[in-house]
Design a protein around this motif. Structure first.
Motif, PDB file in Angstrom:
ATOM      1  N   LEU A 189     -12.803   9.073  -0.296  1.00 29.01           N
ATOM      2  CA  LEU A 189     -12.834   8.077  -1.361  1.00 29.01           C
ATOM      3  C   LEU A 189     -14.102   8.210  -2.198  1.00 29.01           C
ATOM      4  O   LEU A 189     -14.064   8.062  -3.423  1.00 29.01           O
ATOM      5  CB  LEU A 189     -12.742   6.678  -0.758  1.00 29.01           C
ATOM      6  N   SER A 229      -2.270   5.348  -2.868  1.00 30.02           N
ATOM      7  CA  SER A 229      -1.377   6.227  -2.116  1.00 30.02           C
ATOM      8  C   SER A 229      -1.358   7.631  -2.702  1.00 30.02           C
ATOM      9  O   SER A 229      -1.412   8.625  -1.971  1.00 30.02           O
ATOM     10  CB  SER A 229       0.041   5.632  -2.120  1.00 30.02           C
ATOM     11  N   VAL A 247      -5.677  -1.567   2.279  1.00 26.37           N
ATOM     12  CA  VAL A 247      -5.305  -1.317   3.677  1.00 26.37           C
ATOM     13  C   VAL A 247      -5.211  -2.661   4.389  1.00 26.37           C
ATOM     14  O   VAL A 247      -6.037  -3.555   4.160  1.00 26.37           O
ATOM     15  CB  VAL A 247      -6.336  -0.399   4.369  1.00 26.37           C
ATOM     16  N   MET A 289      -4.808   9.417  -2.095  1.00 28.19           N
ATOM     17  CA  MET A 289      -5.035   9.696  -0.679  1.00 28.19           C
ATOM     18  C   MET A 289      -4.134  10.820  -0.184  1.00 28.19           C
ATOM     19  O   MET A 289      -4.507  11.574   0.710  1.00 28.19           O
ATOM     20  CB  MET A 289      -4.800   8.432   0.157  1.00 28.19           C
ATOM     21  N   ARG A 302      -7.563   8.573   8.995  1.00 27.14           N
ATOM     22  CA  ARG A 302      -6.520   8.438   7.977  1.00 27.14           C
ATOM     23  C   ARG A 302      -7.098   8.135   6.602  1.00 27.14           C
ATOM     24  O   ARG A 302      -6.592   8.617   5.587  1.00 27.14           O
ATOM     25  CB  ARG A 302      -5.545   7.337   8.390  1.00 27.14           C
ATOM     26  N   TYR A 303      -8.136   7.313   6.551  1.00 29.07           N
ATOM     27  CA  TYR A 303      -8.748   6.927   5.290  1.00 29.07           C
ATOM     28  C   TYR A 303     -10.246   7.220   5.329  1.00 29.07           C
ATOM     29  O   TYR A 303     -11.077   6.309   5.373  1.00 29.07           O
ATOM     30  CB  TYR A 303      -8.536   5.428   5.026  1.00 29.07           C
ATOM     31  N   LEU A 330     -10.724   0.140   0.467  1.00 23.26           N
ATOM     32  CA  LEU A 330      -9.996  -0.054   1.723  1.00 23.26           C
ATOM     33  C   LEU A 330      -9.670  -1.527   1.943  1.00 23.26           C
ATOM     34  O   LEU A 330      -8.584  -1.874   2.417  1.00 23.26           O
ATOM     35  CB  LEU A 330     -10.818   0.487   2.893  1.00 23.26           C
TER      36      LEU A 330
END
Length: 275
Positions: A75, A92, A50, A95, A69-70, A46
């Motif tokens: 992960l 991307s 991000v 995810m 969202r994440y 992240l």
């Protein structure tokens, strides 16, 4: 201007255009790479991919949206499967699988045969989700491998009885998958089962099925009834496939001509029966 000078001018212009195109291709900005630390963790991933303004935002509401969202659990699951996220494209791509998973249960209900084809059965939710994720990871990795071979590839299609025949597609690709079904007598026809680009005209389809004439600029992928890619181009539909006598003019010019041939053959057969 002499003919040789015209030819030379055309060559120079083409070389200049190629140089311009190459320049644009070379200067295309590559995706952000993961630079470390190692081994990867959800937090380091992240941090790398991000926007740090979001990562370090103390606003609880924003932090909740970020977690939704994440999710670090997602992960962690990827890392447990041996995934290494090399760059922002990987981030991307992997995810996005969670988004398709959320809507896949409804899709399963509408098209279970597709997921069975891919080896995804709905025995229980956990088994289904694991199989779905494994399949999507494999699909993304095929796309990634295809892009490495050809940077113009934008997506891949999957054919074959097990959905594992990979067909790379570019933005300029115009292709269709075609099944020419040949049974005895009138049970003959062709079907277009998928593809990319603009659609073929009815005349182009007719020429393909009955004359073996490929439309210019298109890639034709022939498949059998199980969606397996055929190693060779099949013969077009013949008069023998339709059970027509040898004196019937062939191939027909278009659909109207074929209808006329069928009408004439039917009339001839009816006259024979009347005698």
């Amino acid at each position: 201007m002499t003919r040789n000078m015209k030819v030379l001018l055309i060559v120079v212009i083409n070389l200049c255009l190629c140089a311009i195109v190459s320049c644009f291709m070379i200067t295309e900005e590559p995706p952000v790479k993961y630079e470390g630390p190692h081994p990867q963790t959800p937090e380091t991933i992240l941090e790398a991919f991000v926007d740090k303004r979001h990562i370090n935002n103390p606003n609880p509401e924003q932090q909740q949206k970020l977690n939704e969202r994440y999710p670090t659990e997602w992960l962690e699951m990827l890392l447990d499967r041996g995934i290494f996220i090399e760059d922002a494209d990987d981030f991307s791509g992997y995810m996005s699988i969670q988004n398709s998973l959320r809507s896949s249960l409804d899709f399963w209900k509408s098209k279970p045969e597709r997921w069975r084809l891919y080896g995804v059965q709905y025995n229980d939710r956990k088994t289904y989700e694991d199989a779905f994720i494994d399949r999507r990871i494999w699909e993304y990795q095929q796309l990634k491998a295809a892009k490495r071979k050809n940077r113009n590839v934008v997506w891949v299609d999957f054919l074959g009885a097990d959905g594992k025949t990979v067909i790379p597609i570019t933005n300029s690709s115009k292709y269709i998958t075609v099944n020419i079904t040949k049974h005895k007598g009138m049970g003959v026809g062709g079907s277009i089962t998928g593809g990319g680009g603009s659609k073929l005209s009815e005349q182009q389809k007719f020429d393909l099925f009955y004359k073996g004439k490929h439309p210019w600029g298109w890639k034709i992928i022939y498949v059998d009834e199980a969606n397996n890619v055929l190693p060779e181009r099949p013969e077009p539909i013949s008069r023998e496939d339709l059970g027509f006598p040898a004196d019937v003019p062939w191939p027909p010019k278009n659909r109207e001509h074929l209808d006329q041939i069928i009408e004439n053959v039917t009339r001839r057969e009816n006259l024979k029966e009347d005698r």
